[in-house]
Scaffold this motif. Structure first.
Motif, short mmCIF file in Angstrom:
data_model
loop_
_atom_site.label_atom_id
_atom_site.label_comp_id
_atom_site.label_asym_id
_atom_site.label_seq_id
_atom_site.Cartn_x
_atom_site.Cartn_y
_atom_site.Cartn_z
N ASP A 12 0.85 -1.19 0.00
CA ASP A 12 0.00 0.00 0.00
C ASP A 12 0.89 1.24 0.00
O ASP A 12 1.69 1.45 0.90
N ASP A 124 1.83 -2.67 8.99
CA ASP A 124 0.80 -2.17 8.07
C ASP A 124 1.09 -2.61 6.63
O ASP A 124 0.18 -3.00 5.90
N ALA A 125 2.35 -2.54 6.23
CA ALA A 125 2.72 -2.95 4.87
C ALA A 125 2.51 -4.45 4.67
O ALA A 125 2.00 -4.88 3.63
N LYS A 127 0.42 -6.39 6.27
CA LYS A 127 -1.03 -6.62 6.22
C LYS A 127 -1.58 -6.27 4.83
O LYS A 127 -2.41 -7.01 4.29
N SER A 128 -1.09 -5.18 4.25
CA SER A 128 -1.57 -4.80 2.92
C SER A 128 -1.15 -5.82 1.87
O SER A 128 -1.91 -6.14 0.96
N LYS A 131 -3.44 -8.85 2.25
CA LYS A 131 -4.75 -8.53 1.68
C LYS A 131 -4.69 -8.53 0.15
O LYS A 131 -5.56 -9.09 -0.52
N ASN A 132 -3.66 -7.92 -0.41
CA ASN A 132 -3.55 -7.79 -1.87
C ASN A 132 -3.29 -9.11 -2.59
O ASN A 132 -3.61 -9.22 -3.78
#
Length: 171
Positions: A12, A124-125, A127-128, A131-132
């Motif tokens: 992200d 956070d990265a 997790k993104s 998700k992606n």
């Protein structure tokens, strides 16, 4: 420009927007051996003596499996040193319609860069990325003292971690 371990578009872009000026969050690159990637990891656990050839060999393996291994770093662009790192591994399941599960591992912030929220940015990265690539959940194991940090990152306590260390053979 060095070849990234995986497609950087999986991260992200908003995460990099929060970093202090002069820092970049990106996929691991072969050149990170010379930028202190292993030194950063040594602030987490025992790394061992890994020469550049062995590092390059492991990088090539991970790159060949770039649909499963996603190691990221935060680089201090001024010093060209690795300030933080982490990995999400993607497990392919039979359950949940052949679902994917992300496993976060090896979260570390070099002691010289602590207090800058780099651990949060790494999480956070990762997790993104999970998700992606289509993970239905992302899990991690941590020590009791790190639970509050991971709760702040959106994780919840669930169940119990167990470990069995393989005994070393006696010579």
């Amino acid at each position: 420009m060095a070849t990234p371990l995986f497609n950087p578009d999986l991260i992200d872009r908003a995460v990099n927007d929060h970093l202090p000026v002069g820092f970049l969050l990106r996929p691991l690159e072969i050149t990170d051996y010379d930028k202190g990637f292993l030194t950063a990891l040594s602030h987490l656990t025992v790394v061992g003596e890994i020469d550049k050839a062995a590092f390059v060999d492991r990088f090539a393996y991970l790159k060949a499996h770039a649909h499963e291994y996603f190691t990221i770093v935060i680089e201090d662009l001024k010093t060209q040193r690795i300030a933080a790192a982490g990995t999400v591994l993607v497990e392919r399941k039979f359950i949940r319609n052949l679902g994917l599960v992300g496993h976060i591992e090896d979260i570390v912030v070099h002691e010289n860069y602590r207090g800058l929220q780099f651990g949060r940015y790494i999480i956070d990265a990762l997790k993104s990325i999970g998700k992606n690539v289509g993970c239905y959940k992302i899990i991690l194991d941590c020590s009791e003292k790190n639970v509050p940090f991971y709760v702040k990152c959106g994780f919840e306590r669930k169940e119990v971690e167990m470990v069995w260390y393989i005994p070393k053979a006696k010579l």
